[in-house]
Design a protein around this motif. Sequence first.
Motif, PDB file in Angstrom:
ATOM      1  N   MET A  35       0.823  -1.220   0.000  1.00 42.02           N
ATOM      2  CA  MET A  35       0.000   0.000   0.000  1.00 42.02           C
ATOM      3  C   MET A  35       0.854   1.265   0.000  1.00 42.02           C
ATOM      4  O   MET A  35       0.437   2.321  -0.458  1.00 42.02           O
ATOM      5  CB  MET A  35      -0.880   0.029   1.261  1.00 42.02           C
ATOM      6  CG  MET A  35      -2.142  -0.781   1.145  1.00 42.02           C
ATOM      7  SD  MET A  35      -2.890  -1.023   2.784  1.00 42.02           S
ATOM      8  CE  MET A  35      -3.165   0.641   3.321  1.00 42.02           C
ATOM      9  N   TYR A 161      -1.367  11.827  -0.903  1.00 42.62           N
ATOM     10  CA  TYR A 161      -1.200  10.844   0.174  1.00 42.62           C
ATOM     11  C   TYR A 161      -1.658  11.379   1.526  1.00 42.62           C
ATOM     12  O   TYR A 161      -1.947  10.608   2.434  1.00 42.62           O
ATOM     13  CB  TYR A 161       0.282  10.438   0.283  1.00 42.62           C
ATOM     14  CG  TYR A 161       0.858  10.050  -1.043  1.00 42.62           C
ATOM     15  CD1 TYR A 161       0.574   8.797  -1.596  1.00 42.62           C
ATOM     16  CD2 TYR A 161       1.639  10.939  -1.787  1.00 42.62           C
ATOM     17  CE1 TYR A 161       1.060   8.449  -2.845  1.00 42.62           C
ATOM     18  CE2 TYR A 161       2.132  10.591  -3.035  1.00 42.62           C
ATOM     19  CZ  TYR A 161       1.838   9.353  -3.559  1.00 42.62           C
ATOM     20  OH  TYR A 161       2.314   9.010  -4.803  1.00 42.62           O
ATOM     21  N   ILE A 167      -9.633   9.691  -1.018  1.00 46.75           N
ATOM     22  CA  ILE A 167      -9.110   8.615  -0.158  1.00 46.75           C
ATOM     23  C   ILE A 167      -7.588   8.634  -0.252  1.00 46.75           C
ATOM     24  O   ILE A 167      -7.035   8.524  -1.349  1.00 46.75           O
ATOM     25  CB  ILE A 167      -9.678   7.255  -0.590  1.00 46.75           C
ATOM     26  CG1 ILE A 167     -11.185   7.255  -0.296  1.00 46.75           C
ATOM     27  CG2 ILE A 167      -8.996   6.107   0.137  1.00 46.75           C
ATOM     28  CD1 ILE A 167     -11.940   6.088  -0.812  1.00 46.75           C
ATOM     29  N   LEU A 169      -3.591   7.622   1.494  1.00 49.16           N
ATOM     30  CA  LEU A 169      -2.855   6.617   2.271  1.00 49.16           C
ATOM     31  C   LEU A 169      -2.846   6.930   3.771  1.00 49.16           C
ATOM     32  O   LEU A 169      -3.053   6.049   4.603  1.00 49.16           O
ATOM     33  CB  LEU A 169      -1.415   6.537   1.749  1.00 49.16           C
ATOM     34  CG  LEU A 169      -0.483   5.611   2.510  1.00 49.16           C
ATOM     35  CD1 LEU A 169      -0.879   4.152   2.334  1.00 49.16           C
ATOM     36  CD2 LEU A 169       0.968   5.823   2.075  1.00 49.16           C
ATOM     37  N   ASP A 171      -4.906   8.444   5.628  1.00 48.97           N
ATOM     38  CA  ASP A 171      -6.198   8.160   6.249  1.00 48.97           C
ATOM     39  C   ASP A 171      -6.450   6.650   6.283  1.00 48.97           C
ATOM     40  O   ASP A 171      -6.910   6.096   7.284  1.00 48.97           O
ATOM     41  CB  ASP A 171      -7.303   8.863   5.443  1.00 48.97           C
ATOM     42  CG  ASP A 171      -8.612   8.944   6.203  1.00 48.97           C
ATOM     43  OD1 ASP A 171      -8.606   8.748   7.430  1.00 48.97           O
ATOM     44  OD2 ASP A 171      -9.655   9.189   5.569  1.00 48.97           O
ATOM     45  N   THR A 172      -6.114   5.986   5.191  1.00 51.20           N
ATOM     46  CA  THR A 172      -6.337   4.538   5.099  1.00 51.20           C
ATOM     47  C   THR A 172      -5.564   3.791   6.196  1.00 51.20           C
ATOM     48  O   THR A 172      -6.078   2.853   6.798  1.00 51.20           O
ATOM     49  CB  THR A 172      -5.885   4.035   3.704  1.00 51.20           C
ATOM     50  OG1 THR A 172      -6.554   4.819   2.729  1.00 51.20           O
ATOM     51  CG2 THR A 172      -6.221   2.580   3.491  1.00 51.20           C
ATOM     52  N   HIS A 175      -7.384   4.180   9.424  1.00 46.54           N
ATOM     53  CA  HIS A 175      -8.557   3.295   9.418  1.00 46.54           C
ATOM     54  C   HIS A 175      -8.159   1.861   9.758  1.00 46.54           C
ATOM     55  O   HIS A 175      -8.813   1.192  10.548  1.00 46.54           O
ATOM     56  CB  HIS A 175      -9.205   3.272   8.021  1.00 46.54           C
ATOM     57  CG  HIS A 175     -10.254   4.325   7.846  1.00 46.54           C
ATOM     58  ND1 HIS A 175     -11.416   4.358   8.588  1.00 46.54           N
ATOM     59  CD2 HIS A 175     -10.331   5.363   6.988  1.00 46.54           C
ATOM     60  CE1 HIS A 175     -12.144   5.392   8.211  1.00 46.54           C
ATOM     61  NE2 HIS A 175     -11.511   6.029   7.247  1.00 46.54           N
ATOM     62  N   TYR A 176      -7.097   1.427   9.139  1.00 45.45           N
ATOM     63  CA  TYR A 176      -6.641   0.053   9.340  1.00 45.45           C
ATOM     64  C   TYR A 176      -6.378  -0.205  10.834  1.00 45.45           C
ATOM     65  O   TYR A 176      -6.809  -1.209  11.395  1.00 45.45           O
ATOM     66  CB  TYR A 176      -5.375  -0.198   8.496  1.00 45.45           C
ATOM     67  CG  TYR A 176      -4.665  -1.474   8.855  1.00 45.45           C
ATOM     68  CD1 TYR A 176      -5.025  -2.686   8.268  1.00 45.45           C
ATOM     69  CD2 TYR A 176      -3.641  -1.475   9.816  1.00 45.45           C
ATOM     70  CE1 TYR A 176      -4.370  -3.868   8.635  1.00 45.45           C
ATOM     71  CE2 TYR A 176      -2.998  -2.648  10.173  1.00 45.45           C
ATOM     72  CZ  TYR A 176      -3.361  -3.837   9.580  1.00 45.45           C
ATOM     73  OH  TYR A 176      -2.734  -4.989   9.946  1.00 45.45           O
ATOM     74  N   LYS A 199     -12.627  16.367   5.015  1.00 45.77           N
ATOM     75  CA  LYS A 199     -13.241  15.078   4.671  1.00 45.77           C
ATOM     76  C   LYS A 199     -14.760  15.223   4.524  1.00 45.77           C
ATOM     77  O   LYS A 199     -15.369  14.646   3.622  1.00 45.77           O
ATOM     78  CB  LYS A 199     -12.932  14.046   5.771  1.00 45.77           C
ATOM     79  CG  LYS A 199     -11.511  13.505   5.686  1.00 45.77           C
ATOM     80  CD  LYS A 199     -11.099  12.761   6.913  1.00 45.77           C
ATOM     81  CE  LYS A 199     -11.645  11.369   6.997  1.00 45.77           C
ATOM     82  NZ  LYS A 199     -11.004  10.599   8.085  1.00 45.77           N
TER      83      LYS A 199
END
Length: 205
Positions: A35, A161, A167, A169, A171-172, A175-176, A199
């Motif tokens: 990712m 990013y 969306i 990286l 933020d992702t 979330h993860y 957002k």
Amino acid sequence: MSNNDYQKEQLETLVEVSRHLETISLSEKQQLKAMTADYLSFRKDVESFQSEYFGEICTQKCYESKLSACCSREGIITFFADVVINVLLSEKQEIEALMTVLQKPNNGSKCVYLGQNGCMWHLKPIVCEMFLCDQAQKTVFGEKPGTETIWEELKQRKKQYTWPDRIVLFDTLEHYFLNAGYSSPLMYMHNSPGLLRVKKLAQIK
Ligand code: SF4
């Protein structure tokens, strides 16, 4: 925020991220690394630009004079994703060195992460990477035509990013970890009023 609180927050996040990454399977870790691949290629481009155009001036004006202005600030902003990406890239000893320094009092005026050989992070936080002091910018952009445009392009790329009007990286990765049951004050994508507003306007959850 006091130095102590800052270091505590940094240490807790580092411990949390490291522990989780130690417990997941190799394939899950590989997925996380995959990712970040595009982002790391962006970081390489920034690094090449900085070393080609700013290497000399930063060495002469700053490090040799021991001014080291970039790292003279206490409590620089680190995003949660900065920590995750750094842990993914680091050897165990590098993480342990960060944990050790975060547990020592830092009464000086320099960043707690500034070691004898420079920044102790394997991949320094994005805020640091994108910092160019005014004096260096003025000199280089004035003397080397086209460099300012390249720099502006890199700043735009950074947003792909880190700026959550889509969306991204950073933020992702938050979330993860949230889904895995972790939380941290460094999760600015989820707790900074300004970023939450961005957002909301972009209808990103
Ligand atoms: S984290 Fe590293 S690059 Fe950033 S201010 Fe601290 S020592 Fe300097």
